[in-house]
Motif scaffolding. Structure first.
Motif, short mmCIF file in Angstrom:
data_model
loop_
_atom_site.label_atom_id
_atom_site.label_comp_id
_atom_site.label_asym_id
_atom_site.label_seq_id
_atom_site.Cartn_x
_atom_site.Cartn_y
_atom_site.Cartn_z
N ILE A 259 -21.25 34.77 5.48
CA ILE A 259 -22.42 33.88 5.56
C ILE A 259 -23.65 34.53 4.91
O ILE A 259 -24.73 33.95 4.92
CB ILE A 259 -22.73 33.45 7.01
CG1 ILE A 259 -23.03 34.64 7.92
CG2 ILE A 259 -21.60 32.58 7.56
CD1 ILE A 259 -23.44 34.27 9.34
N GLY B 129 -25.49 30.94 4.74
CA GLY B 129 -24.58 29.99 5.37
C GLY B 129 -23.24 29.93 4.66
O GLY B 129 -23.06 30.50 3.57
N ASP C 29 -27.80 28.55 11.91
CA ASP C 29 -29.03 28.60 11.12
C ASP C 29 -30.22 29.03 11.98
O ASP C 29 -31.00 29.90 11.58
CB ASP C 29 -29.33 27.24 10.48
CG ASP C 29 -28.41 26.90 9.32
OD1 ASP C 29 -27.74 27.81 8.78
OD2 ASP C 29 -28.36 25.71 8.95
#
Length: 184
Positions: free
Chosen positions: A119, A127, A174
């Motif tokens: 990520i 992400g 996030d």
């Protein structure tokens, strides 16, 4: 300098990276991967998991110590194993090829480091989608068009796992990445 702890500290890992002449941009990547892995692990630990934060920190910081070498995961694992850090070496050895995550209820330290690596692009959290798109473009540029299907499968597996983790921790990845990195 002699190290005799179960897992090397952050300072010891930084020393190893410098002594081994790991390039600064790779060190920044290792730090970002570690930060992401620790944030997820800490959130899971707050929900009943018992992940070894020191192992995650050490393996994350050292996972790409040999990134400028061919088969860097094997070279790095051998190097770290020779220093006596077997658990870290085991994680480093599989971080590039790890494709079967543990079931969400049995996530382990290897899962955390691999998730962190998948990520983060260079030294930034991007992400799953952006990271995997980068890997696809890199594979195509190297003439490995046949790898795209496998990469897309890994992306889908990763997204499913991330959704499961988010359900457990009650926050999006996030939003979690915007928080301060936990101290180990």
């Amino acid at each position: 300098m002699e190290f005799r702890t179960k897992h090397p500290t952050k300072e010891e890992c930084m020393y190893f990276l410098r002594v081994y002449n790991t390039p600064p941009h790779v060190i920044r990547h290792c730090i970002a991967v570690t930060d992401a892995a620790l944030k997820i692990a800490r959130a899971l630990n707050e929900h009943g998991y018992n992940l070894d934060m020191e192992l995650i920190q050490a393996a994350g910081l050292l996972h790409d110590i040999s990134r400028v070498k061919d088969k860097h995961w094997e070279v790095g694992a051998r190097l770290v194993r020779n220093w006596g850090y077997i658990e870290e070496a085991d994680i480093i050895k599989v971080h590039m090829t790890y494709s079967r995550y543990s079931p969400v209820e049995r996530l382990n330290e290897t899962d955390m480091v691999v998730i962190g690596d998948r990520i983060v692009k260079e030294d930034k959290y991007v992400g799953v989608d952006a990271r995997m798109q980068y890997i696809i473009e890199k594979a195509k540029a190297q003439g490995h068009d046949d790898a795209v299907i496998a990469i897309l499968k890994k992306r889908d597996d990763m997204k499913q796992l991330m959704n499961q983790i988010e359900e457990i921790i009650g926050i999006s990845i996030d939003d979690l990445m915007k928080q301060e990195t936990p101290e180990v």
